[in-house]
Design an enzyme around this catalytic site. Sequence first.
Site, short mmCIF file in Angstrom:
data_model
loop_
_atom_site.label_atom_id
_atom_site.label_comp_id
_atom_site.label_asym_id
_atom_site.label_seq_id
_atom_site.Cartn_x
_atom_site.Cartn_y
_atom_site.Cartn_z
N LYS A 21 0.83 -1.21 0.00
CA LYS A 21 0.00 0.00 0.00
C LYS A 21 0.87 1.26 0.00
O LYS A 21 0.67 2.15 -0.83
CB LYS A 21 -0.94 -0.03 1.22
CG LYS A 21 -1.89 1.14 1.31
CD LYS A 21 -3.12 0.77 2.10
CE LYS A 21 -2.92 0.81 3.60
NZ LYS A 21 -2.79 2.18 4.14
N SER A 22 1.82 1.33 0.91
CA SER A 22 2.68 2.53 0.99
C SER A 22 3.40 2.76 -0.32
O SER A 22 3.50 3.90 -0.82
CB SER A 22 3.74 2.34 2.07
OG SER A 22 3.17 2.34 3.34
N GLY A 93 -5.04 8.29 5.13
CA GLY A 93 -4.16 9.29 5.72
C GLY A 93 -2.95 9.53 4.83
O GLY A 93 -2.47 10.66 4.70
N SER A 166 7.21 9.47 11.71
CA SER A 166 6.12 9.24 10.77
C SER A 166 6.63 9.36 9.35
O SER A 166 7.13 10.41 8.94
CB SER A 166 5.01 10.27 11.01
OG SER A 166 4.19 10.36 9.87
N GLN A 168 4.77 9.44 6.85
CA GLN A 168 3.89 10.35 6.12
C GLN A 168 4.38 11.79 6.25
O GLN A 168 4.41 12.54 5.27
CB GLN A 168 2.45 10.21 6.63
CG GLN A 168 1.88 8.83 6.30
CD GLN A 168 0.50 8.60 6.86
OE1 GLN A 168 -0.03 9.43 7.60
NE2 GLN A 168 -0.09 7.47 6.53
N ASP A 313 1.85 -0.88 11.81
CA ASP A 313 0.60 -1.38 11.23
C ASP A 313 0.33 -2.85 11.59
O ASP A 313 -0.77 -3.36 11.37
CB ASP A 313 0.63 -1.23 9.70
CG ASP A 313 0.59 0.23 9.28
OD1 ASP A 313 0.16 1.08 10.09
OD2 ASP A 313 1.00 0.54 8.15
N LYS A 340 -4.79 6.26 14.61
CA LYS A 340 -4.88 5.55 13.32
C LYS A 340 -6.35 5.56 12.88
O LYS A 340 -7.13 6.39 13.34
CB LYS A 340 -4.32 4.13 13.47
CG LYS A 340 -2.82 4.10 13.70
CD LYS A 340 -2.07 4.59 12.49
CE LYS A 340 -0.57 4.60 12.70
NZ LYS A 340 0.13 5.25 11.59
N ARG A 344 -6.67 2.35 17.98
CA ARG A 344 -6.39 0.91 17.92
C ARG A 344 -6.08 0.31 19.29
O ARG A 344 -6.34 -0.88 19.51
CB ARG A 344 -5.26 0.61 16.93
CG ARG A 344 -5.72 0.76 15.50
CD ARG A 344 -4.69 0.33 14.47
NE ARG A 344 -5.26 0.45 13.13
CZ ARG A 344 -4.56 0.54 12.01
NH1 ARG A 344 -3.24 0.52 12.04
NH2 ARG A 344 -5.17 0.64 10.85
C1 S3P Z 1 2.42 5.02 6.08
C2 S3P Z 1 3.03 5.38 7.24
C3 S3P Z 1 2.52 4.99 8.56
C4 S3P Z 1 1.58 3.80 8.47
C5 S3P Z 1 0.58 3.99 7.38
C6 S3P Z 1 1.25 4.15 6.04
C7 S3P Z 1 3.00 5.52 4.81
O1 S3P Z 1 1.82 6.07 9.13
O2 S3P Z 1 0.93 3.59 9.69
O3 S3P Z 1 -0.30 2.87 7.30
O4 S3P Z 1 2.65 4.98 3.74
O5 S3P Z 1 3.80 6.44 4.86
P1 S3P Z 1 2.58 7.25 9.93
O6 S3P Z 1 3.49 7.93 8.98
O7 S3P Z 1 1.49 8.15 10.40
O8 S3P Z 1 3.30 6.59 11.05
#
Ligand code: S3P
Length: 446
Positions: A21-22, A93, A166, A168, A313, A340, A344
């Site tokens: 996914k990422s 997110g 993070s 993200q 995750d 999240k 969770r």
């Molecule tokens: C992700 C980073 C993580 C993860 C999310 C996907 C990403 O979140 O929990 O499912 O693709 O960069 P955080 O960056 O908020 O930790």
Amino acid sequence: MHWNIQKCPALNCEIEVPGDKSISHRSVILSSISTGPCVVRGFLASEDCLSTMAAMRALGVEIERPTPTSLIIHGTGGKFTAPTSDIDCGNSGTTMRLLSGLLAGQPFESRLVGDPSLSKRPMKRIMDPLSLMGAKLTAEGANQRPPLRVQGGPLQAIDYQSPVASAQVKSAVLLAGLFAPGVTSVTEPVLSRDHTERMLEYFGIAPVREGLKVSVKGGSRPEPRDFRVPGDISSAAFWLVAAAASPGAHLRINQVGLNPSRTGLLAVLTRMGARVREFFQRDHGEPIGTVDIEGAALKATHIGGKEIPNVIDELPVLAVAAALAKGTTTISDAGELRVKETDRLAAIAGHLRAMGVPVVEKDDGLEITGGAPLKGATLDSLGDHRIAMAFAVAGLFAEGETVITGTECVNTSYPGFYDVLQKVRLSGDHRDATVIKMEESLPALD
Ligand code: S3P
């Protein structure tokens, strides 16, 4: 929708899981900024990643989709057109936060909206650094929650110390940094997944990494490249835990991403007593390979500190492993789980207790005393895909039936999960390993 789950007597499977996914999100975003056409194969055709694809189309990027999991993305070199309506990030997110970074340097305003769960998630963490760079971000919800307006414009480089580990946040700043003259850096308190850094490098932009600090030079654009997305270790995690906690079980996961910033789960399961082996096949910008696991009578462990971002995750399903392990497992430093798709920590504690497991809920973690038989229960997903799937795995070990309600949310990351679960549950009836290929397990979402 709901699932009815019965106990799984034995497990012997060889599984391919859908694309990461990422990495799927990032493959669409970086290809869109690149200077020409890029072919992405193995794309995760799930709602979250389709939200990112639709968002890039709304910004004027031409994306063809010859098969459900392959995309031809015609990169614009980083010039996008103003969206004519709100950009819907759905439940994702990653879409909202990474796009904010990308949009910070565009000469127009965008409004990013999400579903009720995403509308409760914190955006201050990206608003702070992107505002320092010169973009104007306004959150319409209370306490800097979405919808989010991003008024982009000329940016300035920053050297940002992120208070949260993070990926993200790191990725949003690095994407904005590509549009800011000078060198933009982010330092994180603990290493989070490094897919953005690896993909930038694969697309010909060399970010500089020094420990926990990563820097990009503004003005550079990714070169057009073809890319294959590896299988998602976070989706494999459900089957890995199911196998790890079944003495005598054997499971092989093929074509899965083995990026060391994502494989903490394998280390935890090894500590708990499972026999885990990794075979690296190739490195396509990302390490990829096969994982073999043999189940055992699991024992309790501690999960905390620097390991947390690596298993963030996987903690819901690792909590299920803890419930099946002898002794008390402690999870600490995991306060991020409260922000999240749902809270969770509260969800795991409540659901495990409903299955008869003693749990102490702490501000930033859990103490789970495992080893007693699980009782089947009716449990709601709470709109969170990983809660639904983790407790479906718990159902494979419970006496009596387990019902998971509200399972539509699983389409955000793993369409077809329940079909695979049924095959896994019956796999012990056959002499040979049940082989589950990705194509047959993944229904196409539009
Ligand atoms: C992700 C980073 C993580 C993860 C999310 C996907 C990403 O979140 O929990 O499912 O693709 O960069 P955080 O960056 O908020 O930790």
